[in-house]
Design an enzyme around this catalytic site. Structure first.
Site, short mmCIF file in Angstrom:
data_model
loop_
_atom_site.label_atom_id
_atom_site.label_comp_id
_atom_site.label_asym_id
_atom_site.label_seq_id
_atom_site.Cartn_x
_atom_site.Cartn_y
_atom_site.Cartn_z
N VAL A 1 6.07 -5.65 8.92
CA VAL A 1 6.14 -4.85 7.70
C VAL A 1 5.58 -3.49 8.08
O VAL A 1 4.36 -3.31 8.16
CB VAL A 1 5.35 -5.48 6.54
CG1 VAL A 1 5.47 -4.63 5.29
CG2 VAL A 1 5.84 -6.91 6.27
N GLY B 1 1.44 -5.70 10.49
CA GLY B 1 1.46 -4.71 9.43
C GLY B 1 1.65 -3.29 9.90
O GLY B 1 1.33 -2.34 9.16
N LYS C 1 0.34 -11.00 6.12
CA LYS C 1 0.64 -9.66 6.63
C LYS C 1 -0.70 -9.06 7.03
O LYS C 1 -1.55 -8.79 6.19
CB LYS C 1 1.30 -8.80 5.56
CG LYS C 1 1.51 -7.34 5.98
CD LYS C 1 2.09 -6.53 4.84
CE LYS C 1 2.34 -5.09 5.24
NZ LYS C 1 1.12 -4.27 5.32
N SER D 1 0.83 -1.21 0.00
CA SER D 1 0.00 0.00 0.00
C SER D 1 0.85 1.26 0.00
O SER D 1 0.53 2.24 -0.68
CB SER D 1 -0.92 0.00 1.22
OG SER D 1 -1.80 -1.11 1.18
N ASN D 2 1.96 1.26 0.75
CA ASN D 2 2.82 2.44 0.80
C ASN D 2 3.60 2.65 -0.49
O ASN D 2 4.20 3.71 -0.69
CB ASN D 2 3.78 2.33 1.98
CG ASN D 2 3.06 2.49 3.29
OD1 ASN D 2 2.65 3.58 3.66
ND2 ASN D 2 2.87 1.39 4.00
N SER E 1 -2.68 -6.05 8.62
CA SER E 1 -2.60 -4.63 8.97
C SER E 1 -3.85 -4.14 9.67
O SER E 1 -4.06 -2.94 9.80
CB SER E 1 -2.37 -3.80 7.69
OG SER E 1 -1.14 -4.13 7.10
#
Length: 283
Positions: free
Chosen positions: A195, A184, A158, A45-46, A160
């Site tokens: 992450v 996440g 992962k 996403s980043n 988040s």
């Protein structure tokens, strides 16, 4: 394949004309090389992956793989809305040098199901599920995660979502599987690994936090964690990717602009962001 440790989900640098700036990406990678990350995540996403063309996504993977030592893992976001497109991109990313495919939950059609088993069957590299309900509006049901954990080519998840109880249950109920849970966010780090967007900015302190936890030095870990919580919130929920990229610039990395339609921070938001890092002793 051990995913224990810290992985920064890399921001994708863009030029002032909003082209992917591979030279700036390589510059950031040179600086990250001195930090003891377990590996890197690209096109999460980043990384603004929804705004990149498939060709650009593959070029980013190739660029990072060339710069990354072979003993560091490269996780690459290959998720698309259709299962077929995800499989095709996963295979291409494996050929470009990805070690693990990160497959996000499809979200455009509410009746869609994660094509995890089909992707994992076809993938030449291990698959990590990616649940990010703040962006997709969907959370993978725990029962679905536990079922997918039994697939031999699904390495972990992962998560988040920030639900500590849910993550604890995942860890507990998959103890008999070869399944790893990655936190996440730096705000809830203790899992197999993390992450964390904040690792783009404060990578060394996050690796230190991970080490303190693994050594059982809980008071030191707690003190450090407390200093990281507010900056983490600032570059995730509060100001998102524009805030992350602005903070990167204060610590010597290239953040640069986001790709439209993401907008830059206002001057007052920049000051609030800077105040958050300063108040916690990072600036």
């Amino acid at each position: 394949l051990n995913l224990g440790g810290i992985f920064p989900p890399l921001a994708t640098p863009f030029s002032p004309t909003q082209e992917v700036d591979y030279a700036r990406l390589e510059g950031n990678l040179c600086r990250y090389a001195s930090i003891p990350f377990r590996g890197l995540v690209v096109l999460g996403s980043n990384g603004e992956y929804p705004y990149l063309a498939p060709r650009e996504r593959l070029e980013v993977v190739s660029c990072v793989r060339r710069a990354l030592p072979r003993d560091r893992l490269l996780l690459a976001g290959s998720g698309c809305e259709s299962t077929q497109a995800t499989i095709e991109l996963t295979v291409s990313m494996a050929e470009a040098g990805a070690d693990v495919a990160l497959v996000v939950t499809p979200c455009y059609y509410r009746g869609a199901r994660l094509g995890g088993p089909q992707v994992a069957d076809a993938s030449p590299i291990p698959v990590v599920l990616y649940s990010v309900p703040a962006n997709t509006g969907l959370d993978l049901p725990l029962e679905a995660v536990l079922a997918l954990a039994q697939h031999p080519n699904i390495l972990g998840i992962k998560d988040s979502g920030g639900d500590i109880t849910r993550m604890g249950l995942m860890v507990h109920k998959t103890q008999q599987e070869d399944f790893q849970v990655l936190a996440g966010s730096a705000g809830f780090l203790r899992a197999s690994g993390g992450v964390c967007a904040l690792a783009n900015v404060l990578g060394a302190p996050l690796c230190q936090l991970d080490r303190l936890c693994r050594e059982g030095r809980w008071q030191e870990a707690r003190d450090l964690q407390h200093r990281l919580i507010e900056p983490n919130v600032a570059v995730t929920r509060r100001f998102g990717i524009p805030g992350l990229k602005k903070a990167m610039e204060w610590f010597g990395y290239y953040g640069g602009p986001c790709r439209a339609p993401l907008a830059p921070l206002s001057p007052s938001q920049v000051e609030e962001l800077r105040g958050t890092f300063s108040a916690n002793g990072w600036l």
